[in-house]
Design a protein around this motif. Structure first.
Motif, PDB file in Angstrom:
ATOM      1  N   GLN A 117       0.830  -1.202   0.000  1.00  0.00           N
ATOM      2  CA  GLN A 117       0.000   0.000   0.000  1.00  0.00           C
ATOM      3  C   GLN A 117       0.867   1.255   0.000  1.00  0.00           C
ATOM      4  N   ALA A 118       1.962   1.234   0.761  1.00  0.00           N
ATOM      5  CA  ALA A 118       2.872   2.386   0.760  1.00  0.00           C
ATOM      6  C   ALA A 118       3.480   2.583  -0.615  1.00  0.00           C
ATOM      7  N   THR A 119       3.915   1.501  -1.252  1.00  0.00           N
ATOM      8  CA  THR A 119       4.470   1.603  -2.613  1.00  0.00           C
ATOM      9  C   THR A 119       3.421   2.101  -3.593  1.00  0.00           C
ATOM     10  N   HIS A 120       2.190   1.607  -3.444  1.00  0.00           N
ATOM     11  CA  HIS A 120       1.117   2.042  -4.337  1.00  0.00           C
ATOM     12  C   HIS A 120       0.810   3.526  -4.153  1.00  0.00           C
ATOM     13  N   THR A 121       0.897   3.980  -2.903  1.00  0.00           N
ATOM     14  CA  THR A 121       0.653   5.408  -2.649  1.00  0.00           C
ATOM     15  C   THR A 121       1.637   6.285  -3.416  1.00  0.00           C
ATOM     16  N   VAL A 122       2.894   5.866  -3.468  1.00  0.00           N
ATOM     17  CA  VAL A 122       3.909   6.647  -4.184  1.00  0.00           C
ATOM     18  C   VAL A 122       3.752   6.495  -5.695  1.00  0.00           C
ATOM     19  N   SER A 123       3.557   5.243  -6.150  1.00  0.00           N
ATOM     20  CA  SER A 123       3.531   4.986  -7.596  1.00  0.00           C
ATOM     21  C   SER A 123       2.312   5.564  -8.292  1.00  0.00           C
ATOM     22  N   THR A 124       1.261   5.843  -7.546  1.00  0.00           N
ATOM     23  CA  THR A 124       0.063   6.446  -8.158  1.00  0.00           C
ATOM     24  C   THR A 124      -0.026   7.950  -7.910  1.00  0.00           C
ATOM     25  N   SER A 125       1.000   8.513  -7.293  1.00  0.00           N
ATOM     26  CA  SER A 125       0.961   9.945  -6.985  1.00  0.00           C
ATOM     27  C   SER A 125       1.349  10.771  -8.211  1.00  0.00           C
ATOM     28  N   THR A 126       0.928  12.030  -8.181  1.00  0.00           N
ATOM     29  CA  THR A 126       1.263  12.950  -9.288  1.00  0.00           C
ATOM     30  C   THR A 126       2.763  13.212  -9.383  1.00  0.00           C
ATOM     31  N   PRO A 127       3.501  13.397  -8.268  1.00  0.00           N
ATOM     32  CA  PRO A 127       4.958  13.581  -8.384  1.00  0.00           C
ATOM     33  C   PRO A 127       5.647  12.406  -9.056  1.00  0.00           C
ATOM     34  N   TYR A 128       5.190  11.176  -8.791  1.00  0.00           N
ATOM     35  CA  TYR A 128       5.801  10.010  -9.419  1.00  0.00           C
ATOM     36  C   TYR A 128       5.617  10.078 -10.939  1.00  0.00           C
ATOM     37  N   LYS A 129       4.402  10.453 -11.382  1.00  0.00           N
ATOM     38  CA  LYS A 129       4.148  10.587 -12.821  1.00  0.00           C
ATOM     39  C   LYS A 129       4.994  11.711 -13.414  1.00  0.00           C
ATOM     40  N   THR A 130       5.208  12.770 -12.625  1.00  0.00           N
ATOM     41  CA  THR A 130       6.033  13.890 -13.105  1.00  0.00           C
ATOM     42  C   THR A 130       7.464  13.436 -13.344  1.00  0.00           C
ATOM     43  N   VAL A 131       8.034  12.679 -12.417  1.00  0.00           N
ATOM     44  CA  VAL A 131       9.398  12.168 -12.577  1.00  0.00           C
ATOM     45  C   VAL A 131       9.476  11.245 -13.784  1.00  0.00           C
ATOM     46  N   SER A 132       8.458  10.387 -13.971  1.00  0.00           N
ATOM     47  CA  SER A 132       8.457   9.477 -15.114  1.00  0.00           C
ATOM     48  C   SER A 132       8.470  10.240 -16.427  1.00  0.00           C
ATOM     49  N   ILE A 133       7.626  11.295 -16.515  1.00  0.00           N
ATOM     50  CA  ILE A 133       7.572  12.083 -17.761  1.00  0.00           C
ATOM     51  C   ILE A 133       8.872  12.840 -17.969  1.00  0.00           C
ATOM     52  N   ALA A 134       9.408  13.396 -16.873  1.00  0.00           N
ATOM     53  CA  ALA A 134      10.669  14.122 -16.999  1.00  0.00           C
ATOM     54  C   ALA A 134      11.792  13.198 -17.462  1.00  0.00           C
ATOM     55  N   ARG A 135      11.799  11.961 -17.005  1.00  0.00           N
ATOM     56  CA  ARG A 135      12.810  11.011 -17.459  1.00  0.00           C
ATOM     57  C   ARG A 135      12.683  10.741 -18.962  1.00  0.00           C
ATOM     58  N   SER A 136      11.431  10.679 -19.436  1.00  0.00           N
ATOM     59  CA  SER A 136      11.257  10.424 -20.864  1.00  0.00           C
ATOM     60  C   SER A 136      11.811  11.568 -21.706  1.00  0.00           C
ATOM     61  N   TYR A 137      11.670  12.803 -21.203  1.00  0.00           N
ATOM     62  CA  TYR A 137      12.260  13.937 -21.927  1.00  0.00           C
ATOM     63  C   TYR A 137      13.785  13.890 -21.876  1.00  0.00           C
ATOM     64  N   ALA A 138      14.296  13.367 -20.731  1.00  0.00           N
ATOM     65  CA  ALA A 138      15.751  13.324 -20.581  1.00  0.00           C
ATOM     66  C   ALA A 138      16.367  12.097 -21.236  1.00  0.00           C
ATOM     67  N   GLY A 139      15.548  11.213 -21.796  1.00  0.00           N
ATOM     68  CA  GLY A 139      16.067  10.040 -22.479  1.00  0.00           C
ATOM     69  C   GLY A 139      16.409   8.892 -21.562  1.00  0.00           C
ATOM     70  N   VAL A 140      15.903   8.892 -20.328  1.00  0.00           N
ATOM     71  CA  VAL A 140      16.139   7.790 -19.409  1.00  0.00           C
ATOM     72  C   VAL A 140      14.968   6.818 -19.528  1.00  0.00           C
ATOM     73  N   THR A 141      15.264   5.595 -19.904  1.00  0.00           N
ATOM     74  CA  THR A 141      14.192   4.631 -20.191  1.00  0.00           C
ATOM     75  C   THR A 141      13.817   3.774 -18.987  1.00  0.00           C
ATOM     76  N   GLU A 142      14.647   3.712 -17.932  1.00  0.00           N
ATOM     77  CA  GLU A 142      14.340   2.867 -16.782  1.00  0.00           C
ATOM     78  C   GLU A 142      13.149   3.430 -16.003  1.00  0.00           C
TER      79      GLU A 142
END
Length: 433
Positions: free
Chosen positions: A372-397
């Motif tokens: 549940q703690a992991t799900h709280t982070v993975s479904t948060s808006t900041p987590y999605k922001t980091v994911s999108i920012a990584r895609s702009y920076a070319g980080v695929t992990e």
């Protein structure tokens, strides 16, 4: 180059250029179009997360090529709020429901320990012997087996001493009820003795009611005492029953006492029968009934009362012997002891099974709390922001959720492991037992 190709290369986030003979990447950036659409809530970045996304991309440009399996400083800053929220929720669950579950399991183990202690000290239990003596379970079993073998041997040799009645549980009550037929006669006789005028009972005359109540009480006492006396005498004389079912005694004193008791019993039986017959005869003659009929009824009812008393006496006298009474007493004691031991074992097995289920539930609760703690982070808006920012920076992990840990959680996991290990030991002991 068309505008579409230029836009596609911009979205890729970098270009390669040849500067002074070296290959250099063009800094990654978030396209202006995406920033504008994000400001108006059309994505791909949340409106309040644009600055944070730009900071993550800028950090990627400064760091250069890196392992995406770890969070950078900027990414940790962006995820700080949902991570703290998830950590607080996890701590609340650990210190709340999970700790209560641990306490309940410890309570189960405490009850199991108490039962184990009783089972260890089970040999200290003392049973009451036929003479009131205290016996160990082994001594009681030996005494029971000795008496049982004696009864079986003497019965096989033709002795009638130990025969038991097999008429059923309600036979004794029926025999006692048979004596109850003389209750009306006893009451009527007492009414005559106390001069109770039965006609005045209907008018509610107080002295008459009092006398009638006394008559009923004396009649009831006489009936009950007669029944109990017959059975008590039969039980007493059963101890002196011989192999041919006759009353015998080894000493002169015992024989005299037996003869005296038998004489008293016969006298009481005759007296009760006489009271019954005399009362019927008296009432019959006063009613000017046929003398032959009155005499026949008097004798018949007197004999009926006498026979009912004799049946109660013989019902106890013929029902086994002193040895069978001792065997029955020891059997009851051993049966209670066996039931007690089996009850302890059954309680132990039930508690061990309940502890196993509770340990499994505890393990699931810890796993679910962490998920549940992991799900709280993975479904948060900041987590999605980091994911999108990584895609702009070319980080695929994918973005890694930080490992949640604390002293309370570590202690809880350690206790859960200890409890599960202890349950494994208890289960192994049960299988060996």
């Amino acid at each position: 180059m068309t505008d579409f190709e230029s836009l596609e290369r911009e979205f890729q986030g970098y270009r390669e250029k040849d500067v002074d003979g070296r290959v250099q990447r063009e800094p990654a950036r978030i396209p202006l179009k995406d920033k504008v659409t994000s400001v108006f809530g059309l994505g791909p970045v949340a409106p309040l997360q644009i600055v944070k996304a730009v900071a993550v991309v800028d950090e990627a440009n400064r760091v250069g090529v890196r392992d995406g399996g770890h969070l950078t400083h900027a990414e940790r800053v962006v995820l700080a709020r949902p991570v703290k929220q998830a950590q607080d929720t996890l701590e609340t669950q650990v210190k709340g429901l999970i700790e209560k579950k641990i306490d309940s399991i410890k309570d189960l183990y405490a009850r199991i320990n108490i039962i184990n202690d009783h089972l260890v000290r089970i040999t200290e239990v003392r049973l009451v012997g036929p003479n009131g003596e205290q016996l160990t379970p082994e001594e009681a079993q030996d005494a029971h087996d000795t008496l049982r073998d004696r009864v079986v041997r003497e019965t096989n040799e033709g002795s009638k001493k130990h025969h038991l009645r097999r008429e059923g549980r309600g036979t004794g009550f029926k025999e006692l009820l048979l004596i109850g037929i003389d209750l009306p006669i006893f009451v009527y006789a007492m009414c005559s003795l106390l001069n109770v005028n039965l006609r005045l009972l209907v008018t509610g005359d107080v002295p008459t009611l009092i006398n009638f109540t006394v008559a009923v009480i004396f009649g009831l006492l006489g009936t009950v005492l007669f029944a109990k006396l017959m059975r008590m005498m039969g039980r007493r004389h059963r101890r002196f029953k011989g192999a041919d079912s006759s009353v015998t005694a080894d000493t002169v004193t015992a024989r005299r006492r037996l003869r005296t008791e038998q004489g008293v019993t016969l006298f009481i039986l005759s007296a009760v029968a006489f009271v019954m017959g005399a009362r019927v005869y008296s009432e019959g003659t006063e009613a000017d009934a046929d003398p032959a009929l009155v005499l026949a009824l008097s004798v018949m009812l007197a004999l009926l009362v006498a026979v009912s008393g004799y049946i109660n006496y013989q019902g106890e006298y013929e029902n086994g012997s002193d040895e069978t009474d001792r065997v029955a007493h020891l059997s009851g004691q051993l049966s209670g002891y066996t039931t007690y031991v089996e009850g302890l074992h059954n309680q132990h097995a039930v508690l061990v099974e309940a502890a196993g289920k509770a340990c499994a539930t505890l393990a699931r609760m810890i796993v679910m709390a962490k998920e549940q703690a992991t799900h709280t982070v993975s479904t948060s808006t900041p987590y999605k922001t980091v994911s999108i920012a990584r895609s702009y920076a070319g980080v695929t992990e994918p973005v890694v959720v930080p490992e949640f840990t604390s002293e309370a959680l570590q202690e809880t996991q350690k206790q859960a492991a200890d409890l599960a290990s202890h349950h494994k030991i208890l289960t192994q002991h049960n299988k060996e037992a």
